[in-house]
Design a protein around this motif. Structure first.
Motif, PDB file in Angstrom:
ATOM      1  N   PHE A 109      -4.845  20.997 -10.276  1.00  0.00           N
ATOM      2  CA  PHE A 109      -3.542  20.367 -10.030  1.00  0.00           C
ATOM      3  C   PHE A 109      -3.727  19.106  -9.208  1.00  0.00           C
ATOM      4  O   PHE A 109      -4.748  18.911  -8.536  1.00  0.00           O
ATOM      5  N   THR A 110      -2.712  18.229  -9.283  1.00  0.00           N
ATOM      6  CA  THR A 110      -2.689  17.011  -8.480  1.00  0.00           C
ATOM      7  C   THR A 110      -1.305  16.883  -7.850  1.00  0.00           C
ATOM      8  O   THR A 110      -0.413  17.685  -8.125  1.00  0.00           O
ATOM      9  N   GLN A 111      -1.139  15.883  -7.006  1.00  0.00           N
ATOM     10  CA  GLN A 111       0.133  15.680  -6.320  1.00  0.00           C
ATOM     11  C   GLN A 111       0.880  14.499  -6.937  1.00  0.00           C
ATOM     12  O   GLN A 111       0.276  13.501  -7.325  1.00  0.00           O
ATOM     13  N   PRO A 112       2.204  14.577  -7.024  1.00  0.00           N
ATOM     14  CA  PRO A 112       3.000  13.458  -7.552  1.00  0.00           C
ATOM     15  C   PRO A 112       2.840  12.212  -6.679  1.00  0.00           C
ATOM     16  O   PRO A 112       2.571  12.304  -5.482  1.00  0.00           O
ATOM     17  N   ASP A 113       3.034  11.060  -7.286  1.00  0.00           N
ATOM     18  CA  ASP A 113       2.853   9.799  -6.563  1.00  0.00           C
ATOM     19  C   ASP A 113       4.082   9.373  -5.763  1.00  0.00           C
ATOM     20  O   ASP A 113       3.975   8.591  -4.831  1.00  0.00           O
ATOM     21  N   PHE A 114       5.260   9.878  -6.147  1.00  0.00           N
ATOM     22  CA  PHE A 114       6.497   9.383  -5.538  1.00  0.00           C
ATOM     23  C   PHE A 114       7.259  10.460  -4.757  1.00  0.00           C
ATOM     24  O   PHE A 114       8.493  10.528  -4.824  1.00  0.00           O
ATOM     25  N   ILE A 115       6.541  11.280  -4.007  1.00  0.00           N
ATOM     26  CA  ILE A 115       7.195  12.380  -3.286  1.00  0.00           C
ATOM     27  C   ILE A 115       8.248  11.875  -2.301  1.00  0.00           C
ATOM     28  O   ILE A 115       9.351  12.426  -2.212  1.00  0.00           O
TER      29      ILE A 115
ATOM     30  N   PRO B 230       1.981  22.628 -12.398  1.00  0.00           N
ATOM     31  CA  PRO B 230       1.718  21.357 -13.078  1.00  0.00           C
ATOM     32  C   PRO B 230       2.795  21.036 -14.111  1.00  0.00           C
ATOM     33  O   PRO B 230       3.178  21.885 -14.915  1.00  0.00           O
ATOM     34  N   ALA B 231       3.274  19.805 -14.079  1.00  0.00           N
ATOM     35  CA  ALA B 231       4.412  19.401 -14.903  1.00  0.00           C
ATOM     36  C   ALA B 231       4.203  19.665 -16.391  1.00  0.00           C
ATOM     37  O   ALA B 231       5.132  20.077 -17.094  1.00  0.00           O
ATOM     38  N   LEU B 232       3.000  19.429 -16.888  1.00  0.00           N
ATOM     39  CA  LEU B 232       2.738  19.606 -18.313  1.00  0.00           C
ATOM     40  C   LEU B 232       3.020  21.025 -18.775  1.00  0.00           C
ATOM     41  O   LEU B 232       3.398  21.252 -19.924  1.00  0.00           O
ATOM     42  N   PHE B 233       2.862  21.991 -17.862  1.00  0.00           N
ATOM     43  CA  PHE B 233       3.061  23.395 -18.214  1.00  0.00           C
ATOM     44  C   PHE B 233       4.394  23.944 -17.712  1.00  0.00           C
ATOM     45  O   PHE B 233       4.698  25.113 -17.912  1.00  0.00           O
ATOM     46  N   ALA B 234       5.174  23.086 -17.062  1.00  0.00           N
ATOM     47  CA  ALA B 234       6.487  23.503 -16.568  1.00  0.00           C
ATOM     48  C   ALA B 234       7.597  23.129 -17.546  1.00  0.00           C
ATOM     49  O   ALA B 234       8.576  23.855 -17.689  1.00  0.00           O
ATOM     50  N   PHE B 235       7.433  21.996 -18.230  1.00  0.00           N
ATOM     51  CA  PHE B 235       8.433  21.568 -19.203  1.00  0.00           C
ATOM     52  C   PHE B 235       8.293  22.356 -20.499  1.00  0.00           C
ATOM     53  O   PHE B 235       7.176  22.553 -20.993  1.00  0.00           O
TER      54      PHE B 235
ATOM     55  N   GLY C  56      10.156  10.216 -11.036  1.00  0.00           N
ATOM     56  CA  GLY C  56       9.751   8.885 -11.475  1.00  0.00           C
ATOM     57  C   GLY C  56       8.745   8.931 -12.595  1.00  0.00           C
ATOM     58  O   GLY C  56       9.073   8.732 -13.757  1.00  0.00           O
ATOM     59  N   LEU C  57       7.506   9.198 -12.240  1.00  0.00           N
ATOM     60  CA  LEU C  57       6.427   9.258 -13.219  1.00  0.00           C
ATOM     61  C   LEU C  57       5.465  10.368 -12.810  1.00  0.00           C
ATOM     62  O   LEU C  57       4.995  10.421 -11.676  1.00  0.00           O
ATOM     63  N   LEU C  58       5.191  11.263 -13.750  1.00  0.00           N
ATOM     64  CA  LEU C  58       4.333  12.416 -13.464  1.00  0.00           C
ATOM     65  C   LEU C  58       3.087  12.413 -14.324  1.00  0.00           C
ATOM     66  O   LEU C  58       3.148  12.141 -15.528  1.00  0.00           O
ATOM     67  N   LYS C  59       1.957  12.743 -13.713  1.00  0.00           N
ATOM     68  CA  LYS C  59       0.739  13.030 -14.456  1.00  0.00           C
ATOM     69  C   LYS C  59       0.807  14.489 -14.903  1.00  0.00           C
ATOM     70  O   LYS C  59       1.492  15.302 -14.268  1.00  0.00           O
ATOM     71  N   PRO C  60       0.121  14.866 -15.974  1.00  0.00           N
ATOM     72  CA  PRO C  60       0.206  16.247 -16.473  1.00  0.00           C
ATOM     73  C   PRO C  60      -0.046  17.322 -15.429  1.00  0.00           C
ATOM     74  O   PRO C  60       0.630  18.354 -15.422  1.00  0.00           O
ATOM     75  N   LEU C  61      -1.010  17.115 -14.544  1.00  0.00           N
ATOM     76  CA  LEU C  61      -1.363  18.152 -13.575  1.00  0.00           C
ATOM     77  C   LEU C  61      -0.634  18.011 -12.239  1.00  0.00           C
ATOM     78  O   LEU C  61      -0.869  18.791 -11.311  1.00  0.00           O
ATOM     79  N   ASP C  62       0.260  17.041 -12.143  1.00  0.00           N
ATOM     80  CA  ASP C  62       1.050  16.901 -10.910  1.00  0.00           C
ATOM     81  C   ASP C  62       1.930  18.127 -10.701  1.00  0.00           C
ATOM     82  O   ASP C  62       2.671  18.539 -11.599  1.00  0.00           O
TER      83      ASP C  62
END
Length: 263
Positions: A22-28, A78-83, A116-122
């Protein structure tokens, strides 16, 4: 090549994850500012603003209250697996291999009203806040004004890091309006998907959304790096139509859809 897609209203926080990365979102900090504005809304306000049922409005009021600036694997995924909307049905992220997930992490971005903008693992905490929402905030009267050029600037950074000059737009009009094409340092290519219905080819929302996900999956699995390769997309019966396409719009058609999706 950078791909952008829309998020989904439907979320899944239950299905086992195919990766522990996992990673962290850029615009928290920006998201936190929006959450602060959302917390001033009552469930009745939310229902009216978002045009949702009382049940969904109450759920989102709770989500806004529980939202935290600390993102962990306990309160987010992670966003990719949440949507889990139509686009993500086509993308079928849970079946991607580890190397394909890594490729997606570099090449796929999800636009979001809240993040804003999410990477898949955010990591992403559950929410509902569509980009078209006219939410009064400290930067304006809607989310387009709130995000301004932040999303576009981030996309430019991602493109520069890749050494790429092509952005594939697989997002809806509502979400892509958050990107400023004149400020984007890339050629924008938009695939368009048309289905035959009663002898006429037209964009049918449900099928077009799923096709965008199928195209994203196609790019990820084949590690597509140029526009010419996009034309070979043929998932679920779609085929490229050269005569109706331009350098910036790629048209794909499919014959009567019932033979593909009536199950």
């Amino acid at each position: 090549m950078l791909i952008v897609v829309s998020p989904a209203k439907t979320l899944d926080y239950e299905t086992p994850l195919p990766t522990s990365a996992f990673t962290q979102p850029d615009f928290i900090s920006d998201s936190a500012e929006l959450i602060k504005a959302c917390r001033t809304l009552t469930p009745v306000d939310i229902a009216k603003l978002m045009k949702v049922s009382d049940k969904i409005a109450s759920l989102n009021a709770v989500r806004f209250e529980e939202w935290s600036t600390t993102f962990t694997q306990e309160n987010a995924r992670p966003a990719l697996f949440a949507f889990k909307g139509d686009v993500y049905t086509g993308l079928d992220a849970n079946s991607l291999s580890e190397s394909e997930i890594e490729y997606a992490q570099t090449n796929l971005r999800m636009l979001s009203g809240l993040y804003g903008l999410l990477k898949p693992l955010d990591l992403m905490q559950p929410y509902r806040l569509e980009m078209g929402t006219k939410l009064e905030n400290g930067r304006g009267s809607n989310l387009y004004q709130f995000w301004g050029s932040l999303i576009t600037n981030k996309l430019n950074q991602e493109l520069e890091a890749q050494g790429s000059e092509t952005l594939v737009n697989l997002a809806s009009n509502e979400y892509f309006k958050s990107v400023k094409p004149k400020e984007l340092k890339a050629d924008i290519v938009t695939p368009v998907f048309k289905d035959c219905k009663n002898g006429q080819y037209k964009i049918i929302s449900f099928y077009a959304k799923k096709a965008r996900g199928l195209m994203a999956r196609f790019i990820i699995q084949n590690k597509i790096s140029n526009v010419e390769e996009l034309k070979s997309f043929d998932s679920d019966g779609y085929y490229f139509v050269e005569a109706e396409s331009t350098a910036t719009t790629l048209v794909f058609k499919r014959e009567e859809q019932n033979k593909y999706f009536n199950k």
